[in-house]
Design an enzyme around this catalytic site. Sequence first.
Site, PDB file in Angstrom:
ATOM      1  CG  ASP A  25      10.515  10.924  62.211  1.00  0.00           C
ATOM      2  OD1 ASP A  25      10.070  10.511  63.151  1.00  0.00           O
ATOM      3  OD2 ASP A  25      10.179  12.355  62.157  1.00  0.00           O
ATOM      4  CE1 TYR A  80      17.717  13.047  65.951  1.00  0.00           C
ATOM      5  CE2 TYR A  80      17.373  13.577  68.000  1.00  0.00           C
ATOM      6  CZ  TYR A  80      17.180  12.756  67.064  1.00  0.00           C
ATOM      7  OH  TYR A  80      16.483  11.792  67.586  1.00  0.00           O
TER       8      TYR A  80
END
Length: 566
Positions: A138, A194
Amino acid sequence: MDNNEGRASGSEEVERKRKKGDMGRTEWSRQTLDKRGRLDKENEKKRRKIENGEEVRAPIYATQFSKEDIENEQRRPKKKVAVLLGYSGTGYKGMQLSDTEKTIEGELFTAFVAAGAISKANAADPKKSSLVRCARTDKGVHAAGNIVSLKLIVEDEDIVQKINEKLSSQIRVWDILVANKSFSSYQMCDSRIYEYLMPSYCFLPPHPSTFLGKKIVEIAEKEGDLEAHKARQEEVSNYWEEADEKYVRPVLEGFDEDIRELVKNAIYHEKPEDDESLQDTPAAEKPAGDDTAKPQLTEEEEARRRRIIEAVKAVKAAYNTAKRAYRIPPARVARVQEALDKYLGTKNYYNYTIQKLFKDPSSKRHIKSFKVDTTPIIINGTEWLSLKVHGQSFMMHQIRKMVAMATLIVRCGCDSKRILDSYGPTKIAIPKAPGLGLLLERPVFNGYNRKAEETGKKPINFDLYATEMNEFKQREIYDRIFREEEETNAFASFFNHIDHFPQEEFLYITSGGIPAAKAVTQPSAAAAADSQQSEKGRKSQREALAEVEAESEDESNLPNGGEEGG
């Protein structure tokens, strides 16, 4: 046509489109995609625009060459490759190509062309090079390791260096590996890891004077859970009492008595959306532009108003100092891990993303591990925690909402089993934690690597570039995160907004559980309109989330709600 039939047809069409957007990877791969037909349609559309005299703007990443330059260019062989790269997402509108916005892929594609890795004939259209990304991050999200696969001209031994010379310092190519012809960085990725960095003060409880701080105790007492709640907050039970005495009281005592109460009122009952709001102050003491302010302030009134505003800022600064002085004890870190453990396995994460329903099969995702590093680090006086999650794939905002939920559970002294309740059919408002702290550490390609060894291809192994990646990660990612948080107070602002939000939407993290929050269903448009009329002045769930989230994001260019990690 019967009205009911019309509504049914419309619903079926919406459902058809929704299902198409919600396909899982296996289902998606079975579809026969007529790429050439789709490309022909797009080219025909552009041709008609040109014939009609309409302006056809080239994408910002496209490099234009003359017809003569293209025809005179020597043809060179292309190979399917895996491009291993890292980037700092600050200032970019995400990873994925955009015709109008600055993105990681846009800058990367332009650099490929400038370095001669993509021919002039293909310099305006990434589709001609079969560009595919492994993980679509994003806006503002970073990556120490990510991969794009495409066809490149890689005869030049110095091609990696030449590409890096064309890129900003925020993007680095680690290597370019020749892959099998069928290689797809998206389809062949097994899983993704992540990291999320956040200050440890995020796990402090809401201040007792805030709406949420009061409700936590009030509902725990009502539900007969007060003693258990106190036990879950034992290691922070006296924190705010001590912080008020040490950091805030000396500041308040420095003010004139006549404004002291006004300042305390402004701090403890402020509107989250307005940092300078002064609730319940006389009209003459409210900021200029307030609808209830007197038409004209005298110089004395204006000076007093300014003193109050400066005093409010001084008290807020004292609270920020108190937060940054916090050092999380091991017992609190253990509570964080207990909450993160509730995400392991395959769960229904429709509450942790957007545009998906409880019954959507693609809402189910598998989490392999979610660990908090038990050794915090201190940067410029602020303590930070590192959380790492390993999953097969992630939906848009999923990780940030998982982090926010676990943090709310711990800071509010809620039973971590509440996370299990969030997988049920009741829609709840889970905010997304600031994107500032999120980065893709690396994708995993174990399955591909086994086949690569059999065919003599190099495996995808980010460990080979550990030295360069760690130096880049520290300089371009970690340092940016630490610096930006210090400048913006993004985390403090995010949780402060939640603590002050004066409705029930976030009370599911109290002892009252999911029923304590306003139940949110999926009403029809008519029912929603009726509800809006009957609850005038109340904010909807969507408005509640928009208000408390630290930063707004433009999701209009992410089709079907997209996936953060692929």
